[in-house]
Design an enzyme around this catalytic site. Structure first.
Site, short mmCIF file in Angstrom:
data_model
loop_
_atom_site.label_atom_id
_atom_site.label_comp_id
_atom_site.label_asym_id
_atom_site.label_seq_id
_atom_site.Cartn_x
_atom_site.Cartn_y
_atom_site.Cartn_z
N TRP A 18 0.86 -1.18 0.00
CA TRP A 18 0.00 0.00 0.00
C TRP A 18 0.90 1.23 0.00
O TRP A 18 1.82 1.30 0.80
CB TRP A 18 -0.88 -0.05 1.24
CG TRP A 18 -2.01 0.93 1.25
CD1 TRP A 18 -2.08 2.05 2.02
CD2 TRP A 18 -3.20 0.89 0.49
NE1 TRP A 18 -3.24 2.72 1.78
CE2 TRP A 18 -3.97 2.02 0.83
CE3 TRP A 18 -3.70 0.02 -0.48
CZ2 TRP A 18 -5.20 2.30 0.27
CZ3 TRP A 18 -4.93 0.30 -1.04
CH2 TRP A 18 -5.66 1.41 -0.67
N PHE A 53 -1.13 -4.11 8.24
CA PHE A 53 -1.78 -5.02 9.19
C PHE A 53 -1.27 -6.45 9.05
O PHE A 53 -1.26 -7.21 10.02
CB PHE A 53 -3.30 -4.96 9.01
CG PHE A 53 -4.07 -5.49 10.17
CD1 PHE A 53 -4.19 -4.75 11.34
CD2 PHE A 53 -4.70 -6.72 10.10
CE1 PHE A 53 -4.91 -5.23 12.42
CE2 PHE A 53 -5.43 -7.21 11.17
CZ PHE A 53 -5.53 -6.46 12.34
N VAL A 77 0.83 3.90 7.17
CA VAL A 77 -0.56 3.83 7.62
C VAL A 77 -1.09 5.25 7.63
O VAL A 77 -0.60 6.09 8.39
CB VAL A 77 -0.65 3.20 9.03
CG1 VAL A 77 -2.11 3.13 9.49
CG2 VAL A 77 -0.01 1.82 9.06
N ARG A 84 -9.61 4.83 11.55
CA ARG A 84 -9.13 3.45 11.61
C ARG A 84 -7.62 3.38 11.70
O ARG A 84 -7.06 2.44 12.26
CB ARG A 84 -9.63 2.73 10.35
CG ARG A 84 -9.21 1.30 10.24
CD ARG A 84 -9.85 0.71 8.97
NE ARG A 84 -9.44 -0.66 8.82
CZ ARG A 84 -8.39 -1.07 8.13
NH1 ARG A 84 -7.61 -0.18 7.53
NH2 ARG A 84 -8.10 -2.34 8.02
N HIS A 123 3.34 16.16 -0.33
CA HIS A 123 3.39 15.11 0.69
C HIS A 123 4.11 13.87 0.18
O HIS A 123 4.89 13.26 0.91
CB HIS A 123 1.98 14.75 1.15
CG HIS A 123 1.44 15.68 2.18
ND1 HIS A 123 0.30 15.42 2.89
CD2 HIS A 123 1.87 16.89 2.63
CE1 HIS A 123 0.05 16.41 3.73
NE2 HIS A 123 0.99 17.32 3.57
#
Length: 155
Positions: A18, A53, A77, A84, A123
């Protein structure tokens, strides 16, 4: 550390896919720094998981093989607007700590949770650069910790 002390030692690097374009940079920083520290480039085995995760379970399984002197985890994350991310980040870090305490294999985290992240150039550029730095810091921490653990009495 002399080359004979490094031979045969392996390091596992687990990376979430991710935000791959950013997380790949931790891998780059780690690889460059670990080679600068005298480890052969092929000392590191790379593993990919879908997201952060999934990292602790992979770390645990790799640690239990007895093949690795250290495990490094990298992921990003982010706050997707539903709160979340805090739970995921806590679960990942707690899981990684448990892996190292349960298996006696040191685990290093380059799993970062920025306060603010948006998919825009500023970013992405900032965190890409930051992940290179954090990857290099993890390599130095691996080297120092492995040496420190080897110097401890075994009984």
């Amino acid at each position: 550390m002399v080359m004979s002390e490094i031979q045969g030692q392996r390091i596992a690097f687990i990376q979430a896919t991710w935000h791959r374009n950013i997380v790949d940079r931790a891998r780059d920083g780690f690889t460059d720094a670990i080679v600068e520290l005298g480890y052969p480039k092929d000392t590191v085995d790379f593993f990919e998981v879908p997201g952060a995760f999934e990292i602790p379970l992979h770390a645990r399984r790799l640690a239990k093989t007895g093949r690795y002197q250290a495990i490094v985890a990298a992921g990003l994350v982010v706050d997707g607007g539903i709160y979340r991310h805090d739970f995921v980040a806590t679960a990942v870090i707690d899981g990684l700590m448990r892996v190292q305490l349960d298996t006696d294999v040191p685990v290093f985290s380059v799993v970062l949770t920025p306060h603010h992240f948006h998919e825009h150039a500023e970013h992405v550029d900032y965190f890409s650069t930051h992940f290179v730095k954090k990857g290099a810091e993890a390599a130095r921490a691996v080297d120092a910790t492995v040496k420190s653990l080897k110097a401890l009495p075994t009984s």
